[in-house]
Motif scaffolding. Structure first.
Motif, PDB file in Angstrom:
ATOM      1  N   LYS A  23      -5.675  22.997  25.142  1.00 20.40           N
ATOM      2  CA  LYS A  23      -4.574  24.557  25.639  1.00 20.40           C
ATOM      3  C   LYS A  23      -5.428  25.351  26.617  1.00 20.40           C
ATOM      4  O   LYS A  23      -6.056  26.142  26.189  1.00 20.40           O
ATOM      5  N   LEU A  24      -4.198  25.946  27.691  1.00 21.51           N
ATOM      6  CA  LEU A  24      -4.962  26.483  28.796  1.00 21.51           C
ATOM      7  C   LEU A  24      -3.632  27.803  28.149  1.00 21.51           C
ATOM      8  O   LEU A  24      -2.958  27.709  28.099  1.00 21.51           O
ATOM      9  N   HIS A  25      -3.922  29.086  28.403  1.00 15.70           N
ATOM     10  CA  HIS A  25      -2.923  30.090  28.317  1.00 15.70           C
ATOM     11  C   HIS A  25      -3.493  30.597  29.743  1.00 15.70           C
ATOM     12  O   HIS A  25      -4.266  31.080  30.015  1.00 15.70           O
ATOM     13  N   ALA A  26      -2.493  30.950  30.245  1.00 13.47           N
ATOM     14  CA  ALA A  26      -2.045  31.857  31.390  1.00 13.47           C
ATOM     15  C   ALA A  26      -2.128  32.904  31.502  1.00 13.47           C
ATOM     16  O   ALA A  26      -1.867  34.040  30.026  1.00 13.47           O
ATOM     17  N   LEU A  27      -2.503  33.948  32.684  1.00 13.60           N
ATOM     18  CA  LEU A  27      -2.456  35.803  32.043  1.00 13.60           C
ATOM     19  C   LEU A  27      -1.435  35.800  33.463  1.00 13.60           C
ATOM     20  O   LEU A  27      -0.628  35.532  33.994  1.00 13.60           O
ATOM     21  N   SER A  28      -1.177  37.112  32.787  1.00 16.01           N
ATOM     22  CA  SER A  28      -0.398  37.998  33.421  1.00 16.01           C
ATOM     23  C   SER A  28      -1.224  38.937  33.771  1.00 16.01           C
ATOM     24  O   SER A  28      -1.544  39.915  34.247  1.00 16.01           O
ATOM     25  N   ALA A  29       0.307  38.878  35.128  1.00 12.32           N
ATOM     26  CA  ALA A  29      -0.770  40.923  36.003  1.00 12.32           C
ATOM     27  C   ALA A  29       0.311  41.074  36.791  1.00 12.32           C
ATOM     28  O   ALA A  29       1.238  39.409  37.998  1.00 12.32           O
ATOM     29  N   LEU A  30       0.931  42.230  37.553  1.00  9.34           N
ATOM     30  CA  LEU A  30       0.957  42.048  38.935  1.00  9.34           C
ATOM     31  C   LEU A  30       0.486  42.043  39.949  1.00  9.34           C
ATOM     32  O   LEU A  30      -0.959  42.643  39.872  1.00  9.34           O
ATOM     33  N   THR A  31       0.930  41.833  40.804  1.00  6.56           N
ATOM     34  CA  THR A  31       0.586  41.674  42.556  1.00  6.56           C
ATOM     35  C   THR A  31       0.333  43.013  43.045  1.00  6.56           C
ATOM     36  O   THR A  31       0.608  44.123  42.345  1.00  6.56           O
ATOM     37  N   ALA A  32      -1.204  43.563  43.885  1.00  4.08           N
ATOM     38  CA  ALA A  32      -1.164  44.476  44.337  1.00  4.08           C
ATOM     39  C   ALA A  32      -0.332  45.331  44.545  1.00  4.08           C
ATOM     40  O   ALA A  32      -0.020  46.856  44.077  1.00  4.08           O
ATOM     41  N   ASP A  33       0.675  44.008  45.817  1.00  6.09           N
ATOM     42  CA  ASP A  33       1.768  44.879  46.281  1.00  6.09           C
ATOM     43  C   ASP A  33       3.399  45.485  45.265  1.00  6.09           C
ATOM     44  O   ASP A  33       3.790  46.465  45.415  1.00  6.09           O
ATOM     45  N   GLY A  34       3.161  44.215  44.387  1.00  8.30           N
ATOM     46  CA  GLY A  34       4.348  44.519  43.212  1.00  8.30           C
ATOM     47  C   GLY A  34       4.004  45.919  42.830  1.00  8.30           C
ATOM     48  O   GLY A  34       4.717  46.779  42.105  1.00  8.30           O
ATOM     49  N   ALA A  35       2.541  46.786  42.135  1.00 15.79           N
ATOM     50  CA  ALA A  35       2.930  47.722  41.844  1.00 15.79           C
ATOM     51  C   ALA A  35       2.802  49.025  42.941  1.00 15.79           C
ATOM     52  O   ALA A  35       3.438  50.196  42.677  1.00 15.79           O
ATOM     53  N   ARG A  36       3.599  48.618  44.078  1.00 14.97           N
ATOM     54  CA  ARG A  36       3.604  49.819  45.225  1.00 14.97           C
ATOM     55  C   ARG A  36       4.796  50.238  44.665  1.00 14.97           C
ATOM     56  O   ARG A  36       5.834  49.613  44.631  1.00 14.97           O
ATOM     57  N   ALA A  37       4.844  51.529  45.401  1.00 11.95           N
ATOM     58  CA  ALA A  37       5.611  52.208  45.302  1.00 11.95           C
ATOM     59  C   ALA A  37       6.525  52.562  46.756  1.00 11.95           C
ATOM     60  O   ALA A  37       5.361  53.039  47.951  1.00 11.95           O
ATOM     61  N   PHE A  38       8.343  52.538  46.737  1.00 12.18           N
ATOM     62  CA  PHE A  38       8.101  52.792  47.925  1.00 12.18           C
ATOM     63  C   PHE A  38       8.961  53.755  47.888  1.00 12.18           C
ATOM     64  O   PHE A  38      10.251  53.129  47.468  1.00 12.18           O
ATOM     65  N   ALA A  39       8.931  54.252  49.301  1.00 16.76           N
ATOM     66  CA  ALA A  39      10.286  55.273  49.342  1.00 16.76           C
ATOM     67  C   ALA A  39      11.241  55.084  49.696  1.00 16.76           C
ATOM     68  O   ALA A  39      11.533  53.807  50.850  1.00 16.76           O
ATOM     69  N   ALA A  40      12.572  55.486  49.520  1.00 17.61           N
ATOM     70  CA  ALA A  40      13.501  55.186  49.694  1.00 17.61           C
ATOM     71  C   ALA A  40      14.384  54.635  51.166  1.00 17.61           C
ATOM     72  O   ALA A  40      14.922  54.226  51.302  1.00 17.61           O
TER      73      ALA A  40
END
Length: 449
Positions: A23-40
């Protein structure tokens, strides 16, 4: 749901012996750009055209992608416009006429989640108005829609992504990688299924109590469809009629074609035959509730498909890839690979001959080919790949779309890919209509006479 999972392989070694399933367990992670904050002022301003079940679901996934904001919604039913503001705020602009959305300068991209017979026109209108488009599957309602949509994308330079989200799934990406690496040897057959056993699964969606020509823009809904009297079932359960939808072929076959084409790299089948009928839901609909199809691919494999709305069992979706040295099966977010050894020699049958002849034939055979394991050739093992808990391929598909909107790089499922998948799927309808084998040129994307 806004976390992207990736697959981690481990376990089964390529050693003959007692190798079990790991049984293989998957990992979770935010993508690098997913963590980026976007200005309005750096948000992609999104509008929804067609706020039904799929449209609202798409929008929920889309606005979870960082840097995306919903600003407008169009739908032919007032109740869904009112609900859009309940969901996403009173400042969301709503209208029954999507042209009012396309005229807005603050809209960068649109989701087209209309009935199938509106896909072409809404998508082309949006691209000509300077908007990038996420268009629900099936991309086409008629074969003539495909070339027009491809040409519009080319001439306007706008991004268009078709909404078969399995193409962005980490599970399907892993399957593609393993198949290319020869994990199951030479592919010879794909068996695909999508079964539903509920009234909702069979498109018997609830009609609201206030449904009427006053709350629903019936003429706008009909568009190019035959002009018939107001019918609330046609309006809210449109998938049940070929005038507006594409039946099980366009709704479900197309997902299975998209996944198959993505994993194998094929452009589509060359030959198809299908059978289908109304077996249970004899409620006025004019599309089958059971359909089976067989499709030939020039790459050397066959695809068999099945959709059943009345099987009485569990609802399920899956693809089984069968190769010369094993199988690879996808069931939603789990990929199972089973590998079996292949004999080095052709084998032999000698038991009907004299013992002396048997002995001579065996000696000659094993002088040329290696002897098998004493207990017979055991399987090489089983590997499982499982997506992270809470994983959403819909989120990833929108993430890929918005990445392309920002970078102007190609999407994972453009109009050509979408047309090839939908064109292949609708061969099932065509085969039943003509009561014949039908032929398709996947390179030229044309039905052959």
């Amino acid at each position: 749901m806004n976390r992207r999972g990736f697959l981690k392989s481990a376990g089964a070694a390529g050693v003959l012996g007692t190798i079990g399933s790991t049984k293989l367990h998957a990992l979770s992670a935010l993508t690098a750009d997913g963590a980026r904050a976007f200005a309005a002022n750096d948000h992609i301003q999104l509008a929804l055209i067609g706020a039904g079940i799929q449209g609202q679901g798409d929008t929920r996934s889309a606005i979870q992608v960082p840097g995306v904001k919903l600003v407008a919604v169009a739908d032919c039913y007032q109740g869904r416009l009112d609900h859009a503001q309940e969901l996403w705020g009173k400042d969301v602009f709503t209208t029954k006429d999507y042209n009012e959305i396309l005229a807005r300068k603050d809209v960068d991209a649109v989701i087209v989640a209309t009935p199938d017979h509106w896909h072409k026109q809404a998508a082309i209108d949006a691209m000509k108005a300077g908007k990038d488009v996420y268009c629900e599957k099936p991309m086409i309602h008629l074969y003539s829609d495909g070339p027009e949509m491809i040409e519009a994308a080319k001439s306007t330079g706008k991004i268009i992504q078709i909404g078969s989200q399995r193409v962005s799934s980490v599970v399907y990406a892993k399957a593609k990688e393993l198949l290319a690496a020869g994990a199951i040897g030479q592919l010879n057959m794909v068996t695909a299924r999508w079964d539903r056993n509920s009234a909702m699964g069979a498109w018997n969606y609830t009609v609201p109590l206030d449904a009427s020509p006053e709350t629903c823009d019936w003429p706008r809904f009909l568009g190019t469809a035959p002009k018939v009297a107001w019918n609330p079932e046609h309006f809210f359960q449109w998938r049940k009629w070929k005038a507006y939808g594409s039946g099980v072929a366009g709704d479900l076959f197309v997902h299975l074609f998209s996944g198959t084409h993505f994993i194998t790299g094929s452009h589509g089948p060359t030959r198809a035959v299908a059978s289908g009928a109304l077996r249970f839901w004899k409620d006025g609909r004019d599309v089958p509730d059971v359909m089976l199809g067989i499709f030939d691919y020039s790459e050397g494999f066959n695809l068999s498909l099945r959709v059943n709305f009345v099987d009485g069992g569990e609802e399920s979706e899956g693809l089984l890839f069968t190769g010369s040295e094993g199988t690879m099966e996808i069931e939603r977010f789990t990929l199972t690979v089973k590998r079996v050894p292949r004999e080095k020699g052709p084998g032999f049958v000698v038991h009907t001959y004299t013992e002396a002849m048997q002995e001579k034939l065996e000696d000659a055979y094993y002088a040329k080919y290696p002897k098998p394991h004493p207990a017979g050739a055991p399987p090489l093992g089983e590997e499982k790949y499982v997506a992270a808990e809470g994983y959403s391929d819909s989120y990833d598909h929108f993430h890929n779309f918005f990445d392309s909107v920002r970078s102007r790089k190609p999407v994972v499922e453009d109009a050509v890919f979408g047309y090839r998948a939908a064109g292949a799927a609708l061969l099932g309808n065509l085969s039943i209509e003509k009561d014949a084998v039908v032929h398709w040129d996947p390179e030229a994307m044309k039905v052959l006479s």
